[in-house]
Design an enzyme around this catalytic site. Structure first.
Site, PDB file in Angstrom:
ATOM      1  N   HIS A 120      87.000  35.297 -56.202  1.00  0.00           N
ATOM      2  CA  HIS A 120      86.019  35.258 -55.111  1.00  0.00           C
ATOM      3  C   HIS A 120      85.226  36.566 -55.118  1.00  0.00           C
ATOM      4  O   HIS A 120      85.795  37.649 -55.293  1.00  0.00           O
ATOM      5  CB  HIS A 120      86.758  35.062 -53.783  1.00  0.00           C
ATOM      6  CG  HIS A 120      85.892  35.302 -52.592  1.00  0.00           C
ATOM      7  ND1 HIS A 120      84.643  34.744 -52.461  1.00  0.00           N
ATOM      8  CD2 HIS A 120      86.091  36.061 -51.483  1.00  0.00           C
ATOM      9  CE1 HIS A 120      84.114  35.138 -51.317  1.00  0.00           C
ATOM     10  NE2 HIS A 120      84.965  35.941 -50.713  1.00  0.00           N
TER      11      HIS A 120
ATOM     12  N   ASN B  52      78.515  38.306 -51.069  1.00  0.00           N
ATOM     13  CA  ASN B  52      79.650  37.430 -50.792  1.00  0.00           C
ATOM     14  C   ASN B  52      79.121  36.129 -50.193  1.00  0.00           C
ATOM     15  O   ASN B  52      78.653  36.103 -49.062  1.00  0.00           O
ATOM     16  CB  ASN B  52      80.592  38.142 -49.809  1.00  0.00           C
ATOM     17  CG  ASN B  52      81.802  37.300 -49.439  1.00  0.00           C
ATOM     18  OD1 ASN B  52      81.858  36.107 -49.715  1.00  0.00           O
ATOM     19  ND2 ASN B  52      82.772  37.934 -48.792  1.00  0.00           N
TER      20      ASN B  52
ATOM     21  N   CYS C   2      87.057  32.281 -46.871  1.00  0.00           N
ATOM     22  CA  CYS C   2      86.415  32.283 -48.195  1.00  0.00           C
ATOM     23  C   CYS C   2      87.290  31.626 -49.257  1.00  0.00           C
ATOM     24  O   CYS C   2      86.858  31.457 -50.392  1.00  0.00           O
ATOM     25  CB  CYS C   2      86.083  33.708 -48.615  1.00  0.00           C
ATOM     26  SG  CYS C   2      84.929  34.505 -47.518  1.00  0.00           S
TER      27      CYS C   2
END
Ligand code: ACO
Length: 335
Positions: free
Chosen positions: A260, A290, A121
């Site tokens: 994030h 996410n 990520c």
């Protein structure tokens, strides 16, 4: 000066931005219809209320192309002017070829090089660092960086510990030269000893696809959530402190912190440790979950649209994810 691992880079800026998310919304209550979970559990443990889900026939490149077209429409160049297309993703169309090759071709970026970046990520921050280094070194002038994910096809929909967390989406930024000394400060990190905490075990050369790997759902994401949680809160804090330090700035100088979007408790913990006020922190996790490499550009777009991020603001972005990797970037927002 270009710092490859950590440091200041002058002479590059984000000059355009575009995003795209699938239309279909999947709420926590929708998931609770087929899985032993609840809106209450998901909301309190993660902050996520709903996520976007791609169509059966949609892959990462489809979302990426739509985001890229919006980004280019907002820029002063056309696809044929692009020098480089970088797609950051953990849900590529295929293991081979790179999703960036497909995206560049569909955009008509005929003279651009193209490759994917896989850094969990944290991919978007890594991609931004690579683009910035190319532009600041005067090797390229127009570099497109995309974060594009269809994670709904990478999770095990029978595993309530992971599938509730992820969503689909894409974002694109254009990185171009600037004369006015815009500064990027980057910190990129990796600790591969934690690789087993977040992985797709099968389908690569370590564990090629067999009937058994498919039966055991080993082509889906496996995660030890508590380990990732501990790692994330620690590394985000340390990494952000490093980039601020390198730039000679403090948290008071930051107008917006865009971490994030994995779990609201990680975001709040990192923000608290760093000393940010609520007004300095941006999150849209509740509506998208996410989205891995797409999460930061999706936030940038929303923050810019609703006036939370304005021209001249000091922006701090931070990512973390599979690898285990982490990365931060401090820059002046120039849109
Ligand atoms: N619904 C209901 N109960 C659940 C669910 C669910 N969806 N998922 C897990 N549970 C249960 C567990 O089975 C466990 O039950 P038990 O006590 O009877 O065994 C209980 O809830 C607690 O489980 P924990 O895993 O301890 O819950 P925790 O509070 O740690 O939250 C979570 C789990 C949300 C996954 C958290 O650990 C987390 O967010 N970790 C970070 C994950 C992350 O950021 N991943 C992305 C990284 S980025 C990338 O590169 C992809």
């Amino acid at each position: 000066m270009i710092g490859l691992k950590r440091g200041l880079v002058k002479g590059a800026r984000i000059s355009a931005l575009g995003v795209h998310v699938p239309e279909r919304v999947l709420t926590n209550d929708d998931i609770a219809q087929f899985l032993d979970t609840s809106d209450e559990w998901i909301t309190t443990r993660t902050g996520i209320r709903e996520r976007r889900i791609a169509r059966v026939d949609e892959a990462a490149s489809d979302l990426a192309v739509a985001a890229a077209e919006r980004c280019l429409a907002a820029s002063d160049i056309e696809a044929c002017d692009l020098d480089l297309v970088i797609v950051t993703t953990i849900s590529p169309d295929h293991l081979m070829p790179a999703t960036a090759s497909i995206v560049a071709d569909r955009l008509g970026a005929r003279r651009a090089g193209a490759f994917d970046v896989q850094a969990g990520c944290t991919g978007f921050v890594y991609g931004l660092a690579i683009a910035t280094a190319f532009v600041a070194a005067s090797i390229y002038e127009h570099v497109l960086v995309l974060g594009a994910e269809v994670l709904s096809k990478m999770v095990d929909w029978e595993d309530r510990g992971t599938c509730v967390l992820f969503g689909d989406g894409a974002g694109a930024v254009l990185v171009q030269p600037t004369d006015n000394g815009s500064i990027f400060s980057f910190d990129l990190g990796n600790d591969g000893s934690g690789a087993q905490y977040l992985s797709v075990p099968a389908g690569g050369s370590r564990l090629p696809a067999t009937y058994a790997t498919v039966r055991d759902h080993d082509h889906a994401m496996h995660m030890v959530g508590s380990e990732v949680f501990k790692f994330a809160t620690r590394t985000v804090t340390e990494s952000c402190e490093k980039v601020l330090d390198d730039a000679g700035l403090t948290v008071e100088d930051v107008d917006l912190f865009v971490p994030h979007q994995a779990n609201i408790r990680i975001i709040e913990s990192a923000a608290r440790r760093l000393g940010f006020t609520d007004g300095q922190v941006f999150s849209n996790l509740d509506r998208y979950g996410n989205t891995s490499c797409a999460s930061i550009p999706l936030c940038l777009h929303e923050a810019s649209e609703n006036g939370r991020l304005k021209k001249g603001d000091m922006l701090l972005m931070a990512g973390f994810g599979a690898g285990l990797t982490w990365g931060s970037c401090l820059t002046k927002w120039e849109l």
